[in-house]
Design a protein around this motif. Sequence first.
Motif, PDB file in Angstrom:
ATOM      1  N   GLU A 479      26.818 -65.871 -11.949  1.00 47.08           N
ATOM      2  CA  GLU A 479      26.039 -66.597 -10.989  1.00 47.08           C
ATOM      3  C   GLU A 479      26.731 -67.354 -10.007  1.00 47.08           C
ATOM      4  N   LEU A 480      27.969 -67.760 -10.224  1.00 49.75           N
ATOM      5  CA  LEU A 480      28.498 -68.520  -9.323  1.00 49.75           C
ATOM      6  C   LEU A 480      29.225 -67.604  -8.366  1.00 49.75           C
ATOM      7  N   THR A 481      29.553 -66.420  -8.694  1.00 49.78           N
ATOM      8  CA  THR A 481      30.061 -65.194  -7.766  1.00 49.78           C
ATOM      9  C   THR A 481      28.806 -64.900  -6.861  1.00 49.78           C
ATOM     10  N   ASP A 482      27.660 -64.676  -7.455  1.00 48.84           N
ATOM     11  CA  ASP A 482      26.730 -64.133  -6.669  1.00 48.84           C
ATOM     12  C   ASP A 482      26.122 -65.078  -5.701  1.00 48.84           C
ATOM     13  N   ARG A 483      26.290 -66.448  -5.842  1.00 51.34           N
ATOM     14  CA  ARG A 483      26.014 -67.434  -4.943  1.00 51.34           C
ATOM     15  C   ARG A 483      27.100 -67.659  -3.815  1.00 51.34           C
ATOM     16  N   GLY A 484      28.086 -66.919  -3.970  1.00 50.16           N
ATOM     17  CA  GLY A 484      29.163 -67.101  -2.743  1.00 50.16           C
ATOM     18  C   GLY A 484      29.998 -68.339  -3.242  1.00 50.16           C
ATOM     19  N   TRP A 485      30.137 -68.912  -4.174  1.00 48.47           N
ATOM     20  CA  TRP A 485      30.753 -70.140  -4.537  1.00 48.47           C
ATOM     21  C   TRP A 485      32.178 -69.883  -5.028  1.00 48.47           C
ATOM     22  N   LEU A 486      32.193 -68.950  -6.058  1.00 45.34           N
ATOM     23  CA  LEU A 486      33.539 -68.416  -6.818  1.00 45.34           C
ATOM     24  C   LEU A 486      33.673 -67.086  -6.165  1.00 45.34           C
ATOM     25  N   ASP A 487      35.164 -66.791  -5.765  1.00 43.03           N
ATOM     26  CA  ASP A 487      35.711 -65.864  -5.264  1.00 43.03           C
ATOM     27  C   ASP A 487      35.363 -64.653  -6.359  1.00 43.03           C
ATOM     28  N   GLY A 488      34.965 -63.615  -5.713  1.00 37.27           N
ATOM     29  CA  GLY A 488      34.686 -62.434  -6.646  1.00 37.27           C
ATOM     30  C   GLY A 488      36.004 -61.865  -7.395  1.00 37.27           C
ATOM     31  N   ASP A 489      37.001 -61.936  -6.542  1.00 39.03           N
ATOM     32  CA  ASP A 489      38.137 -61.005  -6.934  1.00 39.03           C
ATOM     33  C   ASP A 489      38.952 -62.125  -8.050  1.00 39.03           C
ATOM     34  N   LEU A 490      38.630 -63.404  -7.839  1.00 38.72           N
ATOM     35  CA  LEU A 490      39.297 -64.434  -8.851  1.00 38.72           C
ATOM     36  C   LEU A 490      38.543 -64.472  -9.985  1.00 38.72           C
ATOM     37  N   ALA A 491      37.113 -64.115 -10.139  1.00 39.80           N
ATOM     38  CA  ALA A 491      36.350 -64.138 -11.338  1.00 39.80           C
ATOM     39  C   ALA A 491      36.756 -62.900 -11.950  1.00 39.80           C
ATOM     40  N   ALA A 492      37.049 -61.795 -11.268  1.00 38.27           N
ATOM     41  CA  ALA A 492      37.314 -60.857 -11.963  1.00 38.27           C
ATOM     42  C   ALA A 492      38.592 -60.780 -12.943  1.00 38.27           C
ATOM     43  N   ARG A 493      39.663 -61.376 -12.160  1.00 33.82           N
ATOM     44  CA  ARG A 493      40.811 -61.661 -12.646  1.00 33.82           C
ATOM     45  C   ARG A 493      40.692 -62.478 -14.092  1.00 33.82           C
ATOM     46  N   VAL A 494      39.717 -63.501 -13.671  1.00 33.02           N
ATOM     47  CA  VAL A 494      39.508 -64.409 -14.950  1.00 33.02           C
ATOM     48  C   VAL A 494      39.138 -63.713 -16.098  1.00 33.02           C
ATOM     49  N   LEU A 495      38.088 -63.005 -16.000  1.00 35.09           N
ATOM     50  CA  LEU A 495      37.418 -62.183 -16.814  1.00 35.09           C
ATOM     51  C   LEU A 495      38.318 -61.360 -17.655  1.00 35.09           C
ATOM     52  N   ALA A 496      39.318 -60.359 -16.818  1.00 39.09           N
ATOM     53  CA  ALA A 496      40.155 -59.567 -17.224  1.00 39.09           C
ATOM     54  C   ALA A 496      41.234 -60.281 -18.129  1.00 39.09           C
ATOM     55  N   ASP A 497      41.725 -61.461 -17.474  1.00 41.06           N
ATOM     56  CA  ASP A 497      42.837 -62.080 -18.391  1.00 41.06           C
ATOM     57  C   ASP A 497      42.248 -62.782 -19.661  1.00 41.06           C
ATOM     58  N   SER A 498      40.829 -62.872 -19.709  1.00 39.31           N
ATOM     59  CA  SER A 498      40.391 -64.151 -20.720  1.00 39.31           C
ATOM     60  C   SER A 498      39.688 -62.805 -21.789  1.00 39.31           C
ATOM     61  N   GLY A 499      39.864 -61.806 -21.630  1.00 40.12           N
ATOM     62  CA  GLY A 499      39.227 -60.753 -22.399  1.00 40.12           C
ATOM     63  C   GLY A 499      37.698 -60.794 -22.362  1.00 40.12           C
ATOM     64  N   ALA A 500      37.101 -60.232 -21.365  1.00 36.51           N
ATOM     65  CA  ALA A 500      35.812 -59.975 -21.132  1.00 36.51           C
ATOM     66  C   ALA A 500      35.316 -59.203 -22.222  1.00 36.51           C
ATOM     67  N   THR A 501      34.055 -59.681 -22.703  1.00 31.72           N
ATOM     68  CA  THR A 501      33.392 -58.553 -23.605  1.00 31.72           C
ATOM     69  C   THR A 501      32.491 -57.267 -23.203  1.00 31.72           C
ATOM     70  N   ARG A 502      32.639 -57.180 -21.901  1.00 34.47           N
ATOM     71  CA  ARG A 502      31.942 -55.950 -21.146  1.00 34.47           C
ATOM     72  C   ARG A 502      32.867 -55.022 -20.570  1.00 34.47           C
TER      73      ARG A 502
END
Length: 502
Positions: A479-502
């Motif tokens: 949601e934060l990424t879709d609203r343009g507030w959180l950088d999409g590349d950063l969000a992707a790295r966060v999810l990758a590094d922290s073990g995304a469930t999807r």
Amino acid sequence: MAAPSGVREITAYCGIDVGTQGVRAVLLGREGTHLASAGAAVPDGRREGTRHEQDPARWWTALVTAVRSAVDQAGPGVVVEAVSLDATSGTVLVQDADGSARGPALMYDDARASAQAERARAAGADLWDALGYRMQESWALPKLMWLTESGAVGTGDRLVHQSDHLVGRLVGTAVATDTSHALKSGVDLRTGEWPADVLAELGLDAAALPRVVLPGTVIGAVGTEAAQATGLSQGTPVRAGMTDGCAAQIASRALRPGSWSSALGTTLTIKGSTPSLVHDRHGAVYCHRNPDGGWLPGGASSTGAGVIARTFPGNPEALDALTAQAGHLVPMPGVTYALDGTGERFPFVAPKAHGFLAAQATVSQPARFAALCQSVAYVERLAYDVLGVLGADVTGPVSLSGGAARNTWWNQLRTDVLGRTTVLPESVQAATGMAVLAAAEPGRLAETAERMVRVREEYAPDQERGRSLRPGYERFLDELTDRGWLDGDLAARVLADSGATR
């Protein structure tokens, strides 16, 4: 001053915390024994749009009341050996040659200087890049520019931080500032000097700013008038302090590399310790100097317990009742962002960000409470994930402090979302951190904190609950990424590094 004849002398150290809503003073013994504490309220001042001002005279009145009450409570046998003070980060004012405030102070969250911030970012780009941060509109330097350009600064006036003004009143003369409070004013943290060329380009005279020293440096002694007002002995050494977030970090004794502090008060401030400077091209993370050597990275979010206090005004008993009703509702469905006002500073920078509630959070007061608490926990998790992406060791443990740490249910929820052990120090007050700093010899702050700060409670993460909260965290990032507030590349790295469930 020695204790009266026949009275056993007890050595103490005084810490003073100057917050948005009040001043707190605490007296600790050599081994961290609590001897006395007291507080006094500060009126919130004037808020108008992006502007937030307070009257510096109200700070001093509250400081005198709090310190005098603590000293009187401690009694004649307690002898204060040193004092240190923290204040809100980025709060500035103009004072004249005799130390009087020339007008209201511009508070830490005052964001009127957006145009000045753009110019400051450009003028000092190389320096800010070297220091690993991005100048923000609510920081002190743009506001100092605004004060100068608005005609508020006269010949012979000084530009000072909230802490400098109050310590100056304690001492009775102008004092040096510390690298911690000076960070957001643009000091070169590598050298401890003001970047005169950059400041000149921005229309500021470095000579109007205080000299800069490391936290813990003795910068004066309690003067005659302040001694009479506060009850502190004249001549008591005053050590340069740190910002409120750093003070809470000291109180959490999170000063060794790999250890972290989450101070959840009106806002959420996260601090840690690293051997090397942490660089963040987005500008959300910045590093203070560690008085012991190395760096103290972190940041201050605009989210926090303040939104809880304003959404649910009332006494602690009312919040306890809400907590009991909200406990079984977590994990809350939908996405809520617990931001009160406009603009986020950390763990991402989004000047136009605003809070919102999931539809499921509007059905009842307990549901809204649960959703807001869960949202703050997600922001906290994102902060640690971003720090990890930037190369910091965030494996823990995390020390919890701030007023919200009184809520044990919320502490456990935060622990489950973080997925790592958290500890609750015996005292969670920033004033405690300043008392520790007052007691520490140069280069021995971590050692002193470990001696004086005791751990009261430890929380272990519930792994099953943590897994149930994970999908909500991922939806929150989306949601934060879709609203343009959180950088999409950063969000992707966060999810990758922290073990995304999807």
